[in-house]
Design a protein around this motif. Sequence first.
Motif, PDB file in Angstrom:
ATOM      1  N   SER A   1       1.911   1.275   8.772  1.00 55.34           N
ATOM      2  CA  SER A   1       0.774   0.403   8.472  1.00 55.34           C
ATOM      3  C   SER A   1      -0.286   0.455   9.571  1.00 55.34           C
ATOM      4  O   SER A   1      -0.007   0.824  10.715  1.00 55.34           O
ATOM      5  CB  SER A   1       1.254  -1.037   8.300  1.00 55.34           C
ATOM      6  OG  SER A   1       1.449  -1.620   9.563  1.00 55.34           O
ATOM      7  N   SER A   2      -1.489   0.065   9.188  1.00 58.83           N
ATOM      8  CA  SER A   2      -2.547  -0.135  10.188  1.00 58.83           C
ATOM      9  C   SER A   2      -3.120  -1.535   9.952  1.00 58.83           C
ATOM     10  O   SER A   2      -4.316  -1.729   9.883  1.00 58.83           O
ATOM     11  CB  SER A   2      -3.645   0.925  10.053  1.00 58.83           C
ATOM     12  OG  SER A   2      -4.377   0.741   8.852  1.00 58.83           O
ATOM     13  N   MET A   3      -2.210  -2.485   9.795  1.00 58.01           N
ATOM     14  CA  MET A   3      -2.644  -3.848   9.470  1.00 58.01           C
ATOM     15  C   MET A   3      -2.983  -4.678  10.711  1.00 58.01           C
ATOM     16  O   MET A   3      -3.483  -5.793  10.588  1.00 58.01           O
ATOM     17  CB  MET A   3      -1.566  -4.557   8.650  1.00 58.01           C
ATOM     18  CG  MET A   3      -1.455  -3.921   7.264  1.00 58.01           C
ATOM     19  SD  MET A   3      -0.248  -4.650   6.200  1.00 58.01           S
ATOM     20  CE  MET A   3       1.185  -4.805   7.174  1.00 58.01           C
ATOM     21  N   HIS A   4      -2.710  -4.148  11.886  1.00 58.22           N
ATOM     22  CA  HIS A   4      -3.010  -4.877  13.121  1.00 58.22           C
ATOM     23  C   HIS A   4      -4.518  -5.167  13.201  1.00 58.22           C
ATOM     24  O   HIS A   4      -5.342  -4.347  12.779  1.00 58.22           O
ATOM     25  CB  HIS A   4      -2.554  -4.031  14.319  1.00 58.22           C
ATOM     26  CG  HIS A   4      -2.641  -4.752  15.616  1.00 58.22           C
ATOM     27  ND1 HIS A   4      -3.766  -4.713  16.403  1.00 58.22           N
ATOM     28  CD2 HIS A   4      -1.756  -5.552  16.257  1.00 58.22           C
ATOM     29  CE1 HIS A   4      -3.566  -5.450  17.481  1.00 58.22           C
ATOM     30  NE2 HIS A   4      -2.352  -5.960  17.414  1.00 58.22           N
ATOM     31  N   ALA A   5      -4.844  -6.318  13.747  1.00 57.72           N
ATOM     32  CA  ALA A   5      -6.244  -6.776  13.773  1.00 57.72           C
ATOM     33  C   ALA A   5      -7.195  -5.869  14.554  1.00 57.72           C
ATOM     34  O   ALA A   5      -8.410  -5.986  14.428  1.00 57.72           O
ATOM     35  CB  ALA A   5      -6.295  -8.183  14.354  1.00 57.72           C
ATOM     36  N   SER A   6      -6.656  -4.970  15.356  1.00 58.24           N
ATOM     37  CA  SER A   6      -7.536  -4.083  16.133  1.00 58.24           C
ATOM     38  C   SER A   6      -8.122  -2.964  15.265  1.00 58.24           C
ATOM     39  O   SER A   6      -9.070  -2.292  15.678  1.00 58.24           O
ATOM     40  CB  SER A   6      -6.743  -3.462  17.288  1.00 58.24           C
ATOM     41  OG  SER A   6      -5.681  -2.678  16.776  1.00 58.24           O
ATOM     42  N   ASN A   7      -7.567  -2.764  14.080  1.00 58.22           N
ATOM     43  CA  ASN A   7      -7.994  -1.619  13.260  1.00 58.22           C
ATOM     44  C   ASN A   7      -9.241  -1.913  12.434  1.00 58.22           C
ATOM     45  O   ASN A   7      -9.497  -3.046  12.046  1.00 58.22           O
ATOM     46  CB  ASN A   7      -6.847  -1.207  12.320  1.00 58.22           C
ATOM     47  CG  ASN A   7      -5.677  -0.666  13.097  1.00 58.22           C
ATOM     48  OD1 ASN A   7      -5.818   0.266  13.878  1.00 58.22           O
ATOM     49  ND2 ASN A   7      -4.512  -1.266  12.917  1.00 58.22           N
ATOM     50  N   TYR A   8      -9.953  -0.839  12.123  1.00 57.05           N
ATOM     51  CA  TYR A   8     -11.163  -0.979  11.305  1.00 57.05           C
ATOM     52  C   TYR A   8     -10.840  -1.010   9.819  1.00 57.05           C
ATOM     53  O   TYR A   8     -11.647  -1.426   9.013  1.00 57.05           O
ATOM     54  CB  TYR A   8     -12.130   0.181  11.602  1.00 57.05           C
ATOM     55  CG  TYR A   8     -12.764   0.060  12.954  1.00 57.05           C
ATOM     56  CD1 TYR A   8     -13.836  -0.804  13.166  1.00 57.05           C
ATOM     57  CD2 TYR A   8     -12.275   0.796  14.040  1.00 57.05           C
ATOM     58  CE1 TYR A   8     -14.416  -0.930  14.421  1.00 57.05           C
ATOM     59  CE2 TYR A   8     -12.854   0.678  15.292  1.00 57.05           C
ATOM     60  CZ  TYR A   8     -13.921  -0.192  15.475  1.00 57.05           C
ATOM     61  OH  TYR A   8     -14.492  -0.323  16.712  1.00 57.05           O
ATOM     62  N   TYR A   9      -9.656  -0.543   9.468  1.00 54.76           N
ATOM     63  CA  TYR A   9      -9.292  -0.519   8.047  1.00 54.76           C
ATOM     64  C   TYR A   9      -7.762  -0.599   7.948  1.00 54.76           C
ATOM     65  O   TYR A   9      -7.048   0.060   8.703  1.00 54.76           O
ATOM     66  CB  TYR A   9      -9.794   0.785   7.410  1.00 54.76           C
ATOM     67  CG  TYR A   9      -9.671   0.803   5.914  1.00 54.76           C
ATOM     68  CD1 TYR A   9     -10.603   0.128   5.115  1.00 54.76           C
ATOM     69  CD2 TYR A   9      -8.641   1.486   5.289  1.00 54.76           C
ATOM     70  CE1 TYR A   9     -10.492   0.138   3.733  1.00 54.76           C
ATOM     71  CE2 TYR A   9      -8.528   1.501   3.908  1.00 54.76           C
ATOM     72  CZ  TYR A   9      -9.464   0.830   3.138  1.00 54.76           C
ATOM     73  OH  TYR A   9      -9.353   0.832   1.771  1.00 54.76           O
ATOM     74  N   ALA A  10      -7.305  -1.411   7.015  1.00 56.25           N
ATOM     75  CA  ALA A  10      -5.852  -1.603   6.909  1.00 56.25           C
ATOM     76  C   ALA A  10      -5.259  -0.778   5.757  1.00 56.25           C
ATOM     77  O   ALA A  10      -5.725  -0.883   4.624  1.00 56.25           O
ATOM     78  CB  ALA A  10      -5.549  -3.077   6.703  1.00 56.25           C
ATOM     79  N   ILE A  11      -4.275   0.018   6.097  1.00 58.10           N
ATOM     80  CA  ILE A  11      -3.497   0.704   5.063  1.00 58.10           C
ATOM     81  C   ILE A  11      -2.037   0.314   5.259  1.00 58.10           C
ATOM     82  O   ILE A  11      -1.633  -0.110   6.353  1.00 58.10           O
ATOM     83  CB  ILE A  11      -3.625   2.255   5.112  1.00 58.10           C
ATOM     84  CG1 ILE A  11      -3.236   2.796   6.499  1.00 58.10           C
ATOM     85  CG2 ILE A  11      -5.022   2.698   4.739  1.00 58.10           C
ATOM     86  CD1 ILE A  11      -1.907   3.340   6.631  1.00 58.10           C
ATOM     87  N   ARG A  12      -1.251   0.449   4.231  1.00 57.07           N
ATOM     88  CA  ARG A  12       0.187   0.202   4.370  1.00 57.07           C
ATOM     89  C   ARG A  12       0.912   0.983   3.295  1.00 57.07           C
ATOM     90  O   ARG A  12       0.386   1.196   2.197  1.00 57.07           O
ATOM     91  CB  ARG A  12       0.513  -1.292   4.256  1.00 57.07           C
ATOM     92  CG  ARG A  12      -0.020  -1.919   2.980  1.00 57.07           C
ATOM     93  CD  ARG A  12       0.139  -3.401   2.974  1.00 57.07           C
ATOM     94  NE  ARG A  12       1.533  -3.790   2.844  1.00 57.07           N
ATOM     95  CZ  ARG A  12       1.969  -5.040   2.909  1.00 57.07           C
ATOM     96  NH1 ARG A  12       1.119  -6.019   3.120  1.00 57.07           N
ATOM     97  NH2 ARG A  12       3.231  -5.325   2.776  1.00 57.07           N
ATOM     98  N   GLY A  13       2.101   1.430   3.629  1.00 63.76           N
ATOM     99  CA  GLY A  13       2.859   2.148   2.622  1.00 63.76           C
ATOM    100  C   GLY A  13       4.189   2.597   3.174  1.00 63.76           C
ATOM    101  O   GLY A  13       4.380   2.695   4.391  1.00 63.76           O
ATOM    102  N   THR A  14       5.125   2.811   2.267  1.00 63.61           N
ATOM    103  CA  THR A  14       6.418   3.334   2.690  1.00 63.61           C
ATOM    104  C   THR A  14       6.362   4.852   2.546  1.00 63.61           C
ATOM    105  O   THR A  14       6.045   5.362   1.471  1.00 63.61           O
ATOM    106  CB  THR A  14       7.537   2.739   1.804  1.00 63.61           C
ATOM    107  OG1 THR A  14       7.458   1.319   1.914  1.00 63.61           O
ATOM    108  CG2 THR A  14       8.918   3.196   2.246  1.00 63.61           C
ATOM    109  N   MET A  15       6.629   5.516   3.668  1.00 61.27           N
ATOM    110  CA  MET A  15       6.566   6.985   3.660  1.00 61.27           C
ATOM    111  C   MET A  15       7.969   7.557   3.487  1.00 61.27           C
ATOM    112  O   MET A  15       8.896   7.012   4.071  1.00 61.27           O
ATOM    113  CB  MET A  15       5.973   7.498   4.978  1.00 61.27           C
ATOM    114  CG  MET A  15       4.638   6.876   5.341  1.00 61.27           C
ATOM    115  SD  MET A  15       3.387   7.310   4.135  1.00 61.27           S
ATOM    116  CE  MET A  15       2.050   6.234   4.611  1.00 61.27           C
ATOM    117  N   PRO A  16       8.118   8.608   2.689  1.00 62.74           N
ATOM    118  CA  PRO A  16       7.050   9.444   2.128  1.00 62.74           C
ATOM    119  C   PRO A  16       6.514   8.973   0.770  1.00 62.74           C
ATOM    120  O   PRO A  16       5.525   9.516   0.303  1.00 62.74           O
ATOM    121  CB  PRO A  16       7.749  10.802   1.965  1.00 62.74           C
ATOM    122  CG  PRO A  16       9.179  10.466   1.717  1.00 62.74           C
ATOM    123  CD  PRO A  16       9.457   9.214   2.492  1.00 62.74           C
TER     124      PRO A  16
END
Length: 310
Positions: free
Chosen positions: A265-280
């Motif tokens: 994920s990139s849900m942390h508040a420091s990011n410009y855009y949030a993505i999340r997913g289970t890989m693969p």
Amino acid sequence: MSFARPEIIRPPSEHASYFLPLTSGCSNNTCSFCAYSFSKLGIRELDEVKQEIDAMSLYANQRMWVAGQPDIVYLILRSWNGKKVFLQDGDALVYPYPKLIEALQYLNQKFPAIERIASYATPRDILRRSLKELKTLKEQKLGILYMGVESGDDEVLQKIQKNADHNQMVEAAKKVKESGILLSVTVILGLGGVKGSEKHALETSRILTEMDPDYAGALTLTLIPETGLHKEWKHGEFEMITPFDSLWELKTIIENSTFSNCFFSSMHASNYYAIRGTMPKDKDKVLKQLKALLSRKDLDMLRPEFLRGL
Ligand code: SF4
């Protein structure tokens, strides 16, 4: 010197935990981007830790307060559901092993319903512990370790003074996984600056593949005033990448990593855009999202600078 209770800095997933300090600061206080680089490691007396656990227990069972315990203890307890505990601070796994075991045993004895105990750990803390010791900690419900990887690029790791290289971090990750403890890692978009961006992204995808963590989170570099990296930036020795370049790094990392089963994920508040997913499983979906964003380059799609946090 008496132990100074640290402020609560925690991974987002620990929001419902009780925050029990064993240490303050970080044993590896050298990383040039990090707020902990100003800190000095403090080790809390085991007796004091036990007294707090006793106070927790008294409140949980009888709603009684113990004089001398700080208000924050009761503030956390009022909304705590008794399931998770997060050991503070920057790398609580550095707490001397026999005392750590005793603290966890005591906690489990007073709160048998606890489901999971968590801690930050540096690669060195993990490598210092034997596999048997990690397994014993797991038996005492240490269920997840959070490790800051930051980058897979040895050049970046050396520059930021991480005091651990690519191979040591992979070794630490494998040890954690073998012990049965869940591994959650974070990497930092932009840490290679403009010049090192591509290598940072590619080497970071390589280290993530080799580590194969259970959870991986991307953060975006935010300069903290007076840290070493902030000073480098002020002197023109470090150039920050743009918000869209950070999303290019994120796309490159995801594109080039292979995971067996990882929540990314990139849900942390420091990011410009949030993505999340289970890989693969969600890899294609997430990449499609990022590619669309990168082709449109619409600034309104990004988290505004004033809403970004550390
Ligand atoms: S090891 Fe982690 S907490 Fe400690 S200074 Fe480095 S980044 Fe900060």
